[in-house]
Design a protein around this motif. Structure first.
Motif, PDB file in Angstrom:
ATOM      1  N   UNK A 196     -14.934 -62.462 -39.932  1.00 39.81           N
ATOM      2  CA  UNK A 196     -13.622 -62.982 -39.550  1.00 39.81           C
ATOM      3  C   UNK A 196     -12.926 -62.114 -38.503  1.00 39.81           C
ATOM      4  N   UNK A 197     -13.604 -61.904 -37.391  1.00 38.28           N
ATOM      5  CA  UNK A 197     -13.032 -61.100 -36.318  1.00 38.28           C
ATOM      6  C   UNK A 197     -11.851 -61.819 -35.680  1.00 38.28           C
ATOM      7  N   UNK A 198     -10.902 -61.029 -35.218  1.00 46.65           N
ATOM      8  CA  UNK A 198      -9.784 -61.597 -34.475  1.00 46.65           C
ATOM      9  C   UNK A 198     -10.275 -61.962 -33.077  1.00 46.65           C
ATOM     10  N   UNK A 199      -9.483 -62.720 -32.361  1.00 46.04           N
ATOM     11  CA  UNK A 199      -9.860 -63.087 -30.994  1.00 46.04           C
ATOM     12  C   UNK A 199     -10.007 -61.842 -30.122  1.00 46.04           C
ATOM     13  N   UNK A 200      -9.137 -60.861 -30.334  1.00 48.26           N
ATOM     14  CA  UNK A 200      -9.225 -59.612 -29.573  1.00 48.26           C
ATOM     15  C   UNK A 200     -10.531 -58.883 -29.882  1.00 48.26           C
ATOM     16  N   UNK A 201     -10.909 -58.837 -31.155  1.00 49.08           N
ATOM     17  CA  UNK A 201     -12.162 -58.190 -31.537  1.00 49.08           C
ATOM     18  C   UNK A 201     -13.354 -58.923 -30.929  1.00 49.08           C
ATOM     19  N   UNK A 202     -13.310 -60.265 -30.966  1.00 47.50           N
ATOM     20  CA  UNK A 202     -14.399 -61.044 -30.382  1.00 47.50           C
ATOM     21  C   UNK A 202     -14.546 -60.743 -28.896  1.00 47.50           C
ATOM     22  N   UNK A 203     -13.437 -60.639 -28.203  1.00 45.10           N
ATOM     23  CA  UNK A 203     -13.476 -60.338 -26.772  1.00 45.10           C
ATOM     24  C   UNK A 203     -14.054 -58.942 -26.534  1.00 45.10           C
TER      25      UNK A 203
END
Length: 173
Positions: free
Chosen positions: A58-65
């Motif tokens: 469940x990564x955040x969008x920032x983590x995914x980027x």
């Protein structure tokens, strides 16, 4: 021969992603055929599983980027060396075994492949470390739990197959 570069790139990407290679387990928690849960240690299987692991964490969008940038950076660092090895491999494969310098070309290719493997493993470790640093404490804990569960399933699998192997050798006698 034309498929060697895409295969090399794919394998390198798979090794670079191997730190997060997970596959979605079935409802009862056991992986389906060809799938694995936990950290993958190389190989050809499950290279798309890294992205599944990100979903499970469940990564955040920032983590995914950030993770995407880490993967891109790791691949771009290996790309020139992969291309050089590909060219060297193509030149070697163009030679016939009775050609002058065939053995030298084989030895040179082996050294280049070894250097590339070392670079892939090193880059993979750096990628894993960078991605691990992006995770929160809760995600790191979840990852550790998933890894322990995978190791437990692997141990059970080994024991089951060892018992089956012992049973088949005893019945063969």
């Amino acid at each position: 021969m034309r498929k060697i570069l895409p295969l090399s790139i794919l394998l390198t990407a798979a090794l670079g992603c191997s730190a997060l290679v997970f596959a979605a387990p079935q409802q009862d928690g056991t992986p389906t055929a060809g799938q694995h849960a936990g950290w993958q240690h190389g190989g050809h299987r499950g290279h798309h599983g890294a992205f599944m692991a990100l979903k499970k964490l469940n990564l955040t969008d920032d983590q995914k980027a950030q993770v995407k940038q880490i993967f891109k950076q790791g691949f771009s660092q290996l790309k020139p060396q992969m291309q050089a090895v590909h060219q060297q491999r193509a030149a070697f494969e163009a030679l016939t075994p009775d050609a002058a310098g065939y053995q030298q070309a084989a030895a040179s290719l082996a050294q280049a492949e070894a250097a590339l493997t070392q670079a892939r493993v090193t880059q993979g470790a750096a990628t894993r470390a960078q991605i691990y640093n992006v995770l929160t404490s809760a995600q790191k804990s979840q990852l550790a739990t998933m890894r322990a569960e995978r190791q437990q399933r692997m141990q059970q699998w080994k024991q089951q197959h060892a018992q089956q192997a012992n049973g088949s050798t005893q019945s063969a006698q």
